[in-house]
Design a protein around this motif. Structure first.
Motif, mmCIF file in Angstrom:
data_model
loop_
_atom_site.group_PDB
_atom_site.id
_atom_site.type_symbol
_atom_site.label_atom_id
_atom_site.label_comp_id
_atom_site.label_asym_id
_atom_site.label_seq_id
_atom_site.Cartn_x
_atom_site.Cartn_y
_atom_site.Cartn_z
ATOM 1 N N MET A 1 0.830 -1.205 0.000
ATOM 2 C CA MET A 1 0.000 0.000 0.000
ATOM 3 C C MET A 1 0.864 1.256 0.000
ATOM 4 O O MET A 1 0.575 2.221 -0.716
ATOM 5 C CB MET A 1 -0.928 -0.016 1.210
ATOM 6 C CG MET A 1 -1.962 1.052 1.146
ATOM 7 S SD MET A 1 -3.017 0.748 -0.262
ATOM 8 C CE MET A 1 -4.522 0.501 0.564
ATOM 9 N N ILE A 2 1.934 1.250 0.780
ATOM 10 C CA ILE A 2 2.842 2.401 0.800
ATOM 11 C C ILE A 2 3.501 2.562 -0.564
ATOM 12 O O ILE A 2 3.640 3.690 -1.060
ATOM 13 C CB ILE A 2 3.887 2.224 1.916
ATOM 14 C CG1 ILE A 2 3.215 2.361 3.274
ATOM 15 C CG2 ILE A 2 5.023 3.227 1.780
ATOM 16 C CD1 ILE A 2 4.082 1.972 4.442
ATOM 17 N N PHE A 3 3.893 1.465 -1.204
ATOM 18 C CA PHE A 3 4.504 1.522 -2.525
ATOM 19 C C PHE A 3 3.532 2.102 -3.551
ATOM 20 O O PHE A 3 3.902 2.971 -4.352
ATOM 21 C CB PHE A 3 4.962 0.125 -2.950
ATOM 22 C CG PHE A 3 5.568 0.079 -4.313
ATOM 23 C CD1 PHE A 3 6.832 0.581 -4.543
ATOM 24 C CD2 PHE A 3 4.868 -0.475 -5.365
ATOM 25 C CE1 PHE A 3 7.396 0.536 -5.806
ATOM 26 C CE2 PHE A 3 5.412 -0.515 -6.637
ATOM 27 C CZ PHE A 3 6.685 -0.011 -6.862
ATOM 28 N N ILE A 4 2.290 1.650 -3.526
ATOM 29 C CA ILE A 4 1.285 2.161 -4.471
ATOM 30 C C ILE A 4 1.025 3.641 -4.232
ATOM 31 O O ILE A 4 0.942 4.437 -5.182
ATOM 32 C CB ILE A 4 -0.022 1.340 -4.352
ATOM 33 C CG1 ILE A 4 0.208 -0.068 -4.891
ATOM 34 C CG2 ILE A 4 -1.172 2.016 -5.080
ATOM 35 C CD1 ILE A 4 -0.913 -1.033 -4.590
ATOM 36 N N MET A 5 0.910 4.026 -2.977
ATOM 37 C CA MET A 5 0.677 5.439 -2.674
ATOM 38 C C MET A 5 1.870 6.290 -3.096
ATOM 39 O O MET A 5 1.695 7.410 -3.581
ATOM 40 C CB MET A 5 0.391 5.612 -1.184
ATOM 41 C CG MET A 5 -0.949 5.054 -0.764
ATOM 42 S SD MET A 5 -1.211 5.055 1.008
ATOM 43 C CE MET A 5 -1.077 6.776 1.387
ATOM 44 N N TYR A 6 3.081 5.783 -2.931
ATOM 45 C CA TYR A 6 4.271 6.535 -3.323
ATOM 46 C C TYR A 6 4.330 6.712 -4.838
ATOM 47 O O TYR A 6 4.658 7.787 -5.325
ATOM 48 C CB TYR A 6 5.527 5.819 -2.819
ATOM 49 C CG TYR A 6 6.792 6.544 -3.186
ATOM 50 C CD1 TYR A 6 7.180 7.681 -2.494
ATOM 51 C CD2 TYR A 6 7.600 6.097 -4.231
ATOM 52 C CE1 TYR A 6 8.327 8.358 -2.828
ATOM 53 C CE2 TYR A 6 8.746 6.766 -4.573
ATOM 54 C CZ TYR A 6 9.122 7.897 -3.870
ATOM 55 O OH TYR A 6 10.255 8.558 -4.221
ATOM 56 N N ARG A 7 3.996 5.665 -5.573
ATOM 57 C CA ARG A 7 4.044 5.773 -7.036
ATOM 58 C C ARG A 7 2.967 6.696 -7.587
ATOM 59 O O ARG A 7 3.162 7.330 -8.616
ATOM 60 C CB ARG A 7 3.884 4.390 -7.662
ATOM 61 C CG ARG A 7 5.143 3.562 -7.461
ATOM 62 C CD ARG A 7 5.300 2.463 -8.415
ATOM 63 N NE ARG A 7 5.245 2.905 -9.787
ATOM 64 C CZ ARG A 7 5.034 2.079 -10.794
ATOM 65 N NH1 ARG A 7 4.867 0.809 -10.573
ATOM 66 N NH2 ARG A 7 5.005 2.522 -12.023
ATOM 67 N N ASN A 8 1.826 6.784 -6.926
ATOM 68 C CA ASN A 8 0.714 7.606 -7.405
ATOM 69 C C ASN A 8 0.578 8.905 -6.629
ATOM 70 O O ASN A 8 -0.490 9.508 -6.625
ATOM 71 C CB ASN A 8 -0.588 6.818 -7.320
ATOM 72 C CG ASN A 8 -0.577 5.625 -8.238
ATOM 73 O OD1 ASN A 8 -0.011 5.675 -9.313
ATOM 74 N ND2 ASN A 8 -1.184 4.542 -7.802
ATOM 75 N N ARG A 9 1.622 9.364 -5.975
ATOM 76 C CA ARG A 9 1.523 10.525 -5.095
ATOM 77 C C ARG A 9 1.209 11.816 -5.836
ATOM 78 O O ARG A 9 0.633 12.722 -5.276
ATOM 79 C CB ARG A 9 2.807 10.679 -4.288
ATOM 80 C CG ARG A 9 4.009 11.060 -5.107
ATOM 81 C CD ARG A 9 5.268 11.036 -4.275
ATOM 82 N NE ARG A 9 6.435 11.390 -5.055
ATOM 83 C CZ ARG A 9 7.128 10.555 -5.797
ATOM 84 N NH1 ARG A 9 6.769 9.285 -5.858
ATOM 85 N NH2 ARG A 9 8.172 10.969 -6.478
ATOM 86 N N ASN A 10 1.552 11.935 -7.107
ATOM 87 C CA ASN A 10 1.335 13.186 -7.834
ATOM 88 C C ASN A 10 0.163 13.123 -8.798
ATOM 89 O O ASN A 10 -0.077 14.069 -9.527
ATOM 90 C CB ASN A 10 2.609 13.559 -8.609
ATOM 91 C CG ASN A 10 3.728 13.922 -7.676
ATOM 92 O OD1 ASN A 10 3.493 14.472 -6.612
ATOM 93 N ND2 ASN A 10 4.947 13.581 -8.057
ATOM 94 N N ARG A 11 -0.568 12.046 -8.806
ATOM 95 C CA ARG A 11 -1.644 11.893 -9.785
ATOM 96 C C ARG A 11 -2.728 12.958 -9.606
ATOM 97 O O ARG A 11 -3.111 13.634 -10.544
ATOM 98 C CB ARG A 11 -2.268 10.511 -9.685
ATOM 99 C CG ARG A 11 -3.387 10.309 -10.697
ATOM 100 C CD ARG A 11 -3.969 8.945 -10.618
ATOM 101 N NE ARG A 11 -3.002 8.006 -11.189
ATOM 102 C CZ ARG A 11 -3.205 6.713 -11.263
ATOM 103 N NH1 ARG A 11 -4.308 6.205 -10.783
ATOM 104 N NH2 ARG A 11 -2.311 5.923 -11.795
ATOM 105 N N CYS A 12 -3.226 13.144 -8.414
ATOM 106 C CA CYS A 12 -4.283 14.127 -8.183
ATOM 107 C C CYS A 12 -3.738 15.548 -8.254
ATOM 108 O O CYS A 12 -4.403 16.455 -8.727
ATOM 109 C CB CYS A 12 -4.941 13.897 -6.830
ATOM 110 S SG CYS A 12 -5.851 12.342 -6.766
#
Length: 97
Positions: free
Chosen positions: A68-79
């Motif tokens: 979950m931390i990895f997914i959140m880190y990879r998508n941190r700038n999407r929004c």
């Protein structure tokens, strides 16, 4: 207060918090008499089963948390990128008439 002196009250609070966090507290959940008796009288096979059970209970939640931390880190700038795109688009800017 002198410019080079550190405030004593906040420093005492920080030191007290560090001492409380560093001091090991007794694990009250491990004082179950039945659990202690069963673990003490267990053979090698039972001890291995307990170790396997602990791993089974610890490993999946840990791996899920890391994923979950990895997914959140990879998508941190999407929004952030989507929200900033509307402001930088020249079509949305108002031109003075």
């Amino acid at each position: 207060m002198k410019s080079g002196a550190l405030p004593t009250r906040p420093m005492l609070i920080v030191v007290a918090a560090l001492v409380l966090l560093a001091t090991p507290l007794p694990a009250l959940a491990q004082s179950c008499a039945l659990c202690y008796t069963q673990a003490a009288s267990a053979g090698a096979r039972m001890i291995q089963a307990l170790r396997s059970g602990i791993l089974i209970l610890i490993v999946p939640p840990t791996l899920m948390s890391v994923a979950m931390i990895f997914i959140m880190y990879r998508n941190r700038n999407r929004c952030r990128d989507a929200a900033g795109a509307a402001e930088s688009n020249p079509v949305w800017k108002r031109t003075p008439s």
